[in-house]
Design a protein around this motif. Structure first.
Motif, PDB file in Angstrom:
ATOM      1  N   GLN A 167     -10.088  -7.486  -5.149  1.00  0.00           N
ATOM      2  CA  GLN A 167      -9.405  -8.690  -4.681  1.00  0.00           C
ATOM      3  C   GLN A 167      -7.934  -8.702  -5.097  1.00  0.00           C
ATOM      4  OE1 GLN A 167     -11.735 -12.063  -6.023  1.00  0.00           O
ATOM      5  NE2 GLN A 167     -13.592 -11.226  -5.103  1.00  0.00           N
ATOM      6  N   THR A 168      -7.680  -8.372  -6.357  1.00  0.00           N
ATOM      7  CA  THR A 168      -6.297  -8.305  -6.834  1.00  0.00           C
ATOM      8  C   THR A 168      -5.517  -7.246  -6.072  1.00  0.00           C
ATOM      9  OG1 THR A 168      -6.942  -9.037  -9.046  1.00  0.00           O
ATOM     10  CG2 THR A 168      -4.832  -7.895  -8.844  1.00  0.00           C
ATOM     11  N   GLY A 169      -6.149  -6.086  -5.890  1.00  0.00           N
ATOM     12  CA  GLY A 169      -5.491  -4.996  -5.179  1.00  0.00           C
ATOM     13  C   GLY A 169      -5.169  -5.348  -3.737  1.00  0.00           C
ATOM     14  N   LEU A 170      -6.093  -6.024  -3.067  1.00  0.00           N
ATOM     15  CA  LEU A 170      -5.861  -6.405  -1.674  1.00  0.00           C
ATOM     16  C   LEU A 170      -4.759  -7.459  -1.562  1.00  0.00           C
ATOM     17  CD1 LEU A 170      -9.530  -6.521  -0.318  1.00  0.00           C
ATOM     18  CD2 LEU A 170      -7.736  -4.908   0.371  1.00  0.00           C
ATOM     19  N   GLN A 171      -4.729  -8.383  -2.506  1.00  0.00           N
ATOM     20  CA  GLN A 171      -3.651  -9.371  -2.495  1.00  0.00           C
ATOM     21  C   GLN A 171      -2.292  -8.690  -2.625  1.00  0.00           C
ATOM     22  OE1 GLN A 171      -5.310 -11.725  -5.692  1.00  0.00           O
ATOM     23  NE2 GLN A 171      -5.882 -13.398  -4.316  1.00  0.00           N
ATOM     24  N   GLU A 172      -2.213  -7.678  -3.469  1.00  0.00           N
ATOM     25  CA  GLU A 172      -0.965  -6.928  -3.643  1.00  0.00           C
ATOM     26  C   GLU A 172      -0.667  -6.052  -2.427  1.00  0.00           C
ATOM     27  OE1 GLU A 172      -1.044  -6.469  -8.511  1.00  0.00           O
ATOM     28  OE2 GLU A 172      -2.199  -5.072  -7.275  1.00  0.00           O
ATOM     29  N   LEU A 173      -1.706  -5.468  -1.865  1.00  0.00           N
ATOM     30  CA  LEU A 173      -1.558  -4.592  -0.705  1.00  0.00           C
ATOM     31  C   LEU A 173      -1.042  -5.354   0.509  1.00  0.00           C
ATOM     32  CD1 LEU A 173      -2.240  -1.726   0.570  1.00  0.00           C
ATOM     33  CD2 LEU A 173      -4.428  -2.771   1.233  1.00  0.00           C
ATOM     34  N   MET A 174      -1.638  -6.513   0.774  1.00  0.00           N
ATOM     35  CA  MET A 174      -1.302  -7.241   1.991  1.00  0.00           C
ATOM     36  C   MET A 174       0.122  -7.783   1.967  1.00  0.00           C
ATOM     37  SD  MET A 174      -4.087  -6.568   3.469  1.00  0.00           S
ATOM     38  CE  MET A 174      -4.229  -7.434   5.027  1.00  0.00           C
ATOM     39  N   THR A 175       0.651  -8.047   0.783  1.00  0.00           N
ATOM     40  CA  THR A 175       2.036  -8.525   0.676  1.00  0.00           C
ATOM     41  C   THR A 175       3.037  -7.384   0.601  1.00  0.00           C
ATOM     42  OG1 THR A 175       1.914  -8.630  -1.743  1.00  0.00           O
ATOM     43  CG2 THR A 175       1.316 -10.636  -0.512  1.00  0.00           C
ATOM     44  N   GLY A 176       2.544  -6.154   0.484  1.00  0.00           N
ATOM     45  CA  GLY A 176       3.427  -5.003   0.373  1.00  0.00           C
ATOM     46  C   GLY A 176       3.886  -4.710  -1.040  1.00  0.00           C
ATOM     47  N   ALA A 177       3.330  -5.436  -2.028  1.00  0.00           N
ATOM     48  CA  ALA A 177       3.727  -5.203  -3.417  1.00  0.00           C
ATOM     49  C   ALA A 177       3.279  -3.830  -3.908  1.00  0.00           C
ATOM     50  CB  ALA A 177       3.140  -6.296  -4.314  1.00  0.00           C
ATOM     51  N   LYS A 178       2.165  -3.323  -3.373  1.00  0.00           N
ATOM     52  CA  LYS A 178       1.666  -1.990  -3.731  1.00  0.00           C
ATOM     53  C   LYS A 178       1.159  -1.309  -2.465  1.00  0.00           C
ATOM     54  CE  LYS A 178       0.318  -2.914  -8.545  1.00  0.00           C
ATOM     55  NZ  LYS A 178      -0.799  -2.920  -9.536  1.00  0.00           N
ATOM     56  N   ASP A 179       1.191   0.020  -2.472  1.00  0.00           N
ATOM     57  CA  ASP A 179       0.660   0.758  -1.326  1.00  0.00           C
ATOM     58  C   ASP A 179      -0.818   1.089  -1.555  1.00  0.00           C
ATOM     59  OD1 ASP A 179       0.579   2.964  -3.060  1.00  0.00           O
ATOM     60  OD2 ASP A 179       2.347   3.917  -2.185  1.00  0.00           O
ATOM     61  N   ALA A 180      -1.439   1.645  -0.530  1.00  0.00           N
ATOM     62  CA  ALA A 180      -2.881   1.895  -0.577  1.00  0.00           C
ATOM     63  C   ALA A 180      -3.271   2.849  -1.692  1.00  0.00           C
ATOM     64  CB  ALA A 180      -3.354   2.429   0.772  1.00  0.00           C
ATOM     65  N   ALA A 181      -2.498   3.899  -1.884  1.00  0.00           N
ATOM     66  CA  ALA A 181      -2.836   4.895  -2.917  1.00  0.00           C
ATOM     67  C   ALA A 181      -2.776   4.288  -4.309  1.00  0.00           C
ATOM     68  CB  ALA A 181      -1.889   6.089  -2.816  1.00  0.00           C
ATOM     69  N   THR A 182      -1.785   3.421  -4.541  1.00  0.00           N
ATOM     70  CA  THR A 182      -1.657   2.786  -5.856  1.00  0.00           C
ATOM     71  C   THR A 182      -2.802   1.811  -6.099  1.00  0.00           C
ATOM     72  OG1 THR A 182       0.757   2.976  -5.710  1.00  0.00           O
ATOM     73  CG2 THR A 182      -0.135   1.438  -7.336  1.00  0.00           C
ATOM     74  N   VAL A 183      -3.140   1.042  -5.084  1.00  0.00           N
ATOM     75  CA  VAL A 183      -4.258   0.101  -5.216  1.00  0.00           C
ATOM     76  C   VAL A 183      -5.556   0.862  -5.475  1.00  0.00           C
ATOM     77  CG1 VAL A 183      -5.689  -1.568  -3.969  1.00  0.00           C
ATOM     78  CG2 VAL A 183      -3.194  -1.720  -3.841  1.00  0.00           C
ATOM     79  N   ALA A 184      -5.766   1.951  -4.756  1.00  0.00           N
ATOM     80  CA  ALA A 184      -6.979   2.753  -4.955  1.00  0.00           C
ATOM     81  C   ALA A 184      -7.052   3.294  -6.376  1.00  0.00           C
ATOM     82  CB  ALA A 184      -6.999   3.908  -3.954  1.00  0.00           C
ATOM     83  N   LYS A 185      -5.933   3.743  -6.907  1.00  0.00           N
ATOM     84  CA  LYS A 185      -5.905   4.250  -8.292  1.00  0.00           C
ATOM     85  C   LYS A 185      -6.199   3.136  -9.283  1.00  0.00           C
ATOM     86  CE  LYS A 185      -3.200   7.074 -11.522  1.00  0.00           C
ATOM     87  NZ  LYS A 185      -3.757   6.375 -12.688  1.00  0.00           N
ATOM     88  N   ASP A 186      -5.624   1.946  -9.062  1.00  0.00           N
ATOM     89  CA  ASP A 186      -5.888   0.808  -9.945  1.00  0.00           C
ATOM     90  C   ASP A 186      -7.375   0.466  -9.957  1.00  0.00           C
ATOM     91  OD1 ASP A 186      -3.189   0.642 -10.488  1.00  0.00           O
ATOM     92  OD2 ASP A 186      -2.826  -1.080  -9.173  1.00  0.00           O
ATOM     93  N   ILE A 187      -7.991   0.460  -8.776  1.00  0.00           N
ATOM     94  CA  ILE A 187      -9.420   0.145  -8.675  1.00  0.00           C
ATOM     95  C   ILE A 187     -10.245   1.222  -9.385  1.00  0.00           C
ATOM     96  CG2 ILE A 187     -11.378  -0.058  -7.085  1.00  0.00           C
ATOM     97  CD1 ILE A 187      -9.389  -1.276  -5.050  1.00  0.00           C
ATOM     98  N   SER A 188      -9.937   2.470  -9.107  1.00  0.00           N
ATOM     99  CA  SER A 188     -10.695   3.584  -9.687  1.00  0.00           C
ATOM    100  C   SER A 188     -10.588   3.592 -11.209  1.00  0.00           C
ATOM    101  CB  SER A 188     -10.192   4.911  -9.109  1.00  0.00           C
ATOM    102  OG  SER A 188     -11.023   5.976  -9.507  1.00  0.00           O
ATOM    103  N   ASP A 189      -9.364   3.439 -11.718  1.00  0.00           N
ATOM    104  CA  ASP A 189      -9.166   3.428 -13.174  1.00  0.00           C
ATOM    105  C   ASP A 189      -9.847   2.220 -13.805  1.00  0.00           C
ATOM    106  OD1 ASP A 189      -7.676   5.727 -12.946  1.00  0.00           O
ATOM    107  OD2 ASP A 189      -5.721   4.734 -13.180  1.00  0.00           O
ATOM    108  N   GLY A 190      -9.746   1.072 -13.146  1.00  0.00           N
ATOM    109  CA  GLY A 190     -10.353  -0.143 -13.691  1.00  0.00           C
ATOM    110  C   GLY A 190     -11.861  -0.033 -13.811  1.00  0.00           C
ATOM    111  N   ILE A 191     -12.486   0.549 -12.812  1.00  0.00           N
ATOM    112  CA  ILE A 191     -13.943   0.704 -12.841  1.00  0.00           C
ATOM    113  C   ILE A 191     -14.360   1.725 -13.899  1.00  0.00           C
ATOM    114  CG2 ILE A 191     -15.876   1.641 -11.503  1.00  0.00           C
ATOM    115  CD1 ILE A 191     -14.765   0.100  -9.108  1.00  0.00           C
ATOM    116  N   LYS A 192     -13.605   2.809 -14.012  1.00  0.00           N
ATOM    117  CA  LYS A 192     -13.943   3.829 -15.015  1.00  0.00           C
ATOM    118  C   LYS A 192     -13.814   3.298 -16.441  1.00  0.00           C
ATOM    119  CE  LYS A 192     -12.628   7.727 -12.078  1.00  0.00           C
ATOM    120  NZ  LYS A 192     -11.591   8.750 -11.777  1.00  0.00           N
ATOM    121  N   ASN A 193     -12.895   2.357 -16.651  1.00  0.00           N
ATOM    122  CA  ASN A 193     -12.661   1.821 -17.988  1.00  0.00           C
ATOM    123  C   ASN A 193     -13.345   0.472 -18.228  1.00  0.00           C
ATOM    124  OD1 ASN A 193     -10.922   3.971 -18.767  1.00  0.00           O
ATOM    125  ND2 ASN A 193      -9.264   3.060 -17.568  1.00  0.00           N
TER     126      ASN A 193
END
Length: 409
Positions: free
Chosen positions: A381-407
């Motif tokens: 949800q946080t990643g999509l909010q950032e993605l839709m406004t252009g604050a982050k790109d798809a690759a960065t959001v995907a990395k944030d999600i992946s790292d967050g789940i692993k940790n």
């Protein structure tokens, strides 16, 4: 379904109906509190409860729905204090695990007949650590794209099948001065729901099994591509979509200001009550002839507070929720697809939702990644909010999600 299986199902349904039709053993006059988050279902649950009370005249149930976003906090606070309702409308998967692992729920194994529920349906209400069932699953939900038929007809639009066709339709509507999509991002859960209509058809049917087994992660190129496709839809959302919450989304759609609304199958009754001429479709395919999968999940269940002084009376109601008569009432009153076998819906919209299930995929974060903190849903949800406004790109959001789940812990 084979004749033998049909006979077994019919026999089970008749046995369940017989069990329901016989009044419960006499109990002292008891009032039970039943908490939920489903404010939109007050009339339906009151009608269902009234039917239960006809055969259980010594039990009176008070249905109290709380605000959806605050419900988990309200419930866990009460349970932690040794109080709370007798009957609990639980959410499923990780949310259920949080309260069942703390000992707040009564295990139902051996106390409730669960034979009309499949193993997959019970998965959402089973605690992983002990394998016990703590709630009777109540309904499945499905993410669909609703559209205003009057607007589509007036604009000469045929419901799109592919993602590129969807964007072309959205551009046509925008050029005509009509907001294509009612969806906003102010309430994070609604943008997660929206992702359930579009992303699965890009990351594919195999991704869920692979990411949950550890064979891949959320930086997989398929998932990054799916996130990128979500970003392409931002231009078709309402002006100032960052501030558009769930209530505003529904108002935009039901008023005719927006042509489409991505949401769950639970919206059917509300849109009907608003007098809207609408229809629905699955999310668009990635390419012509591709799969049009819908994201589905078991929405929650019915449980008993382990600390309830009225446990046996509460269990009587829970036993009722595991029967075909209850499932039929759930279908008729609430327009949901029940978890319990045997109910038949005459509603064409619900029949359409059921037909979409031939190409279903789990609603990924809720089903598999809500067991630890931060949850996959929070990260998405946080990643999509950032993605839709252009604050982050798809690759960065995907990395944030992946790292967050692993940790996550």
């Amino acid at each position: 379904m084979g004749e033998e299986n049909m006979t077994k199902t019919t026999t089970k349904a008749l046995m369940a109906a017989a069990a329901f039709s016989v009044a419960a053993p006499a109990l002292a006059e008891t009032e039970l509190n039943f908490w939920s988050w489903r404010q939109e279902d007050i009339a339906g649950y009151e009608a269902i409860i009234a039917e239960f009370e006809k055969t259980h005249p010594d039990i009176h149930i008070v249905y109290t729905p709380h605000e959806a976003k605050a419900y988990n906090t309200i419930l866990t606070t009460a349970l932690a204090g040794g109080s709370g309702p007798d009957i609990i409308h639980t959410r499923a998967y990780g949310s259920l695990e949080n309260i069942s692992s703390a000992g707040y729920l009564e295990p139902l194994d051996g106390q409730v007949d669960l034979s009309l529920l499949s193993k997959d349906e019970l998965l959402g209400t089973t605690l992983r650590s002990d394998g016990k069932v703590y709630a009777v699953p109540f309904a499945s939900q499905t993410v669909v794209v609703y559209y205003n038929k009057d607007i589509f007809d007036a604009q000469g639009i045929t419901p799109p099948e592919t993602f590129e066709e969807f964007k072309a339709v959205a551009a046509h509507l925008k050029d005509a001065g009509i907001t294509p999509l009612a969806n906003g991002t102010a309430d994070g859960w609604t943008i997660e729901v929206m992702s359930g209509a579009f992303m699965p058809n890009f990351y594919g049917s195999d991704f869920f099994g692979q990411v949950t087994s550890g064979a891949t992660d959320f930086e997989d190129p398929r998932y990054v591509t799916a996130l990128g496709k979500m970003a392409e839809l931002a231009e078709f959302m309402p002006v100032g979509f960052e501030g558009v919450d769930y209530a505003t989304m529904k108002a935009l759609f039901t008023s005719g200001a927006a042509a489409m609304f991505v949401g769950g199958s639970w919206e059917i009754n509300g849109f009907r009550d608003a007098g809207l001429n609408f229809d629905m479709m699955p999310g668009p395919s990635a390419e012509a002839g591709g799969e049009r999968m819908v994201a589905t999940w078991m929405d929650g269940g019915y449980a008993v507070n382990a600390a309830s002084p009225n446990k046996e009376a509460a269990l009587e109601f829970i036993r009722f929720t595991a029967t075909t008569p209850f499932a039929q009432m759930l279908t008729d009153q609430l327009n949901n697809i029940p978890a319990v076998d045997g109910a038949v819906s005459s509603d064409p919209m619900l029949q359409k939702v059921a037909s979409f299930h031939s190409a279903a995929t789990p609603y990924i974060m809720l089903v598999a990644f809500r067991f630890n903190k931060p949850t996959g849903s929070t990260l998405l949800q946080t990643g999509l909010q950032e993605l839709m406004t252009g604050a982050k790109d798809a690759a960065t959001v995907a990395k944030d999600i992946s790292d967050g789940i692993k940790n996550a812990e």
